[in-house]
Write an enzyme that holds these catalytic residues in place. Structure first.
Site, PDB file in Angstrom:
ATOM      1  N   SER A  55     102.835 -21.641 -70.784  1.00 50.18           N
ATOM      2  CA  SER A  55     103.816 -20.830 -70.871  1.00 50.18           C
ATOM      3  C   SER A  55     104.182 -20.333 -72.252  1.00 50.18           C
ATOM      4  CB  SER A  55     105.163 -21.418 -70.346  1.00 50.18           C
ATOM      5  OG  SER A  55     104.934 -21.683 -68.958  1.00 50.18           O
ATOM      6  N   HIS A  82      97.887 -17.047 -67.963  1.00 52.62           N
ATOM      7  CA  HIS A  82      99.043 -17.365 -67.664  1.00 52.62           C
ATOM      8  C   HIS A  82      99.622 -16.610 -66.314  1.00 52.62           C
ATOM      9  CE1 HIS A  82     103.810 -17.064 -68.689  1.00 52.62           C
ATOM     10  NE2 HIS A  82     103.462 -18.096 -67.884  1.00 52.62           N
ATOM     11  N   GLU A 120      99.201 -12.917 -67.221  1.00 48.04           N
ATOM     12  CA  GLU A 120      98.981 -12.696 -68.655  1.00 48.04           C
ATOM     13  C   GLU A 120      97.578 -13.119 -69.167  1.00 48.04           C
ATOM     14  OE1 GLU A 120     102.775 -12.121 -71.446  1.00 48.04           O
ATOM     15  OE2 GLU A 120     103.015 -14.059 -70.377  1.00 48.04           O
ATOM     16  N   ASN A 177     107.628 -14.875 -71.190  1.00 45.96           N
ATOM     17  CA  ASN A 177     108.566 -15.821 -71.669  1.00 45.96           C
ATOM     18  C   ASN A 177     109.258 -15.504 -72.923  1.00 45.96           C
ATOM     19  OD1 ASN A 177     108.280 -17.408 -69.369  1.00 45.96           O
ATOM     20  ND2 ASN A 177     106.440 -18.294 -69.955  1.00 45.96           N
TER      21      ASN A 177
END
Ligand code: NAD
Length: 309
Positions: A137, A158, A170, A208
């Protein structure tokens, strides 16, 4: 399912990008590894799933079956998709079982030391062309790639939680990631019916970098007594139209993962605005990690979730 990409004509190092992906290894059968194995098996690929204990993989396959059956009931997939997809998932008791994989996705605990050790051990067992991806992450893709013997065939992939429901993946290139590898992994992700957003390799990438400071701020809001757990979640659901309140979402992600991401942001960007809230630290130290341990900002052991403060 096979995914293939046309190779550009350019000199290559020892590790040539494979032309097809048929079998995928997944390391870590927690909530993310489970979701990743689910969508990959449904996508028609073979999956080898590894965790520290076999029981964890058994539990994961059980969860996948339950979720697939629910998808079939809702007409998202057909009943006939379920059995063949489950048959494509096998247990990998060790990294030697990944020897015939074309791609391996690491989805173990968000801890750089754990991930570095996994990649160092993994590379000893792989064929030259096997590509590596991490579902981290927040941790630097370039730094994780440097622990392997194939940084040109290493990428950040991701997935979002819950993987079967969320549309986005991602993709993050490390400094050395090869263009052919990038193209192949992009095609692979799209073959799973996911959309790609490309992020540069900076702490916590795009989603994130934005989401986790918001969650951390919600924990500060609780810590400073601005609102109760329920008031904070209600405020953001009804006042900002978020589908889940930030504390509910933190419990869903896992408070250990939230804390690790904030630590990576704080250390990686050397900016005090990313300081993890001491209350988040306390919850993690207590082992109250959210839904996965039945207790976090809510207690999930009863019939319905009850706030813990
Ligand atoms: N939770 C989320 O919402 C979310 C979303 C996107 C990405 N991620 C990332 O996905 C990864 C996994 O997160 P999660 O939420 O599934 O965590 P989790 O705690 O649910 O699962 C982690 C799993 O990794 C296993 N594991 C730990 N060390 C291992 C090793 N050496 N070998 C094999 N397995 C090992 C653990 O036993 C556990 O089953 C992390 O990098 C996290 O940052 C999480």
């Amino acid at each position: 399912m096979n995914v293939a990409v046309k190779s550009a004509e350019k000199p290559k190092g020892e590790h040539k990008t494979p032309q097809v992906i048929k079998k995928v290894g997944v390391i870590g059968a927690g909530q993310m590894g489970t979701g990743i194995a689910h969508v990959i098996a449904l996508g028609g690929y073979s999956v080898a799933l590894n965790d520290l204990k076999k029981e964890k993989v058994d539990e994961s396959v059980h969860t996948i079956e339950k979720f697939m059956r629910r998808q079939a009931e809702k007409g998202i997939i057909t009943e006939g998709d379920v059995k063949p997809a489950l048959k494509r998932i096998s247990y990998a008791p060790n990294f030697e079982a990944f020897a015939d994989c074309d791609l391996i996705i690491e989805a173990a605990t968000e801890d750089e030391a754990i991930k570095r050790k996994i990649f160092a051990d993994l590379c000893k067992n792989l064929k030259a062309g096997t590509m590596l991806a991490t579902n981290t992450s927040s941790i630097s893709i370039t730094r994780l790639a440097s622990t392997t013997d194939r940084p040109e065939h290493f990428i950040g992939m991701h997935f979002m939680n819950p993987v079967p429901l969320m549309e986005l993946v991602e993709l993050i290139r490390g400094i050395a990631t090869d263009d052919d590898m990038f193209a192949l992994t992009r095609t692979f992700v799209e073959s799973l019916n996911k959309k790609v957003a490309v992020s540069e390799d900076f702490p916590a990438f795009i989603v994130n970098r934005i989401l986790l400071p918001m969650i951390n701020e919600a924990v500060y809001t609780l810590y400073e007594g601005v609102g109760t757990v329920e008031a904070i979640d209600k405020a953001m659901k009804l006042g900002a139209h978020h589908p889940m309140g930030p504390l509910e979402l933190a419990d869903f992600i896992g408070l250990d993962t939230c804390l690790s991401v904030m630590q990576v942001l704080y250390e990686g960007l050397s900016d005090s605005k990313y300081r993890p809230c001491p209350l988040l630290v306390k919850y993690v130290e207590a082992g109250w990690l959210g839904r996965k341990t039945q207790r976090g900002f809510y207690d999930y052991r009863g019939e319905k979730p009850v706030p813990t403060r």
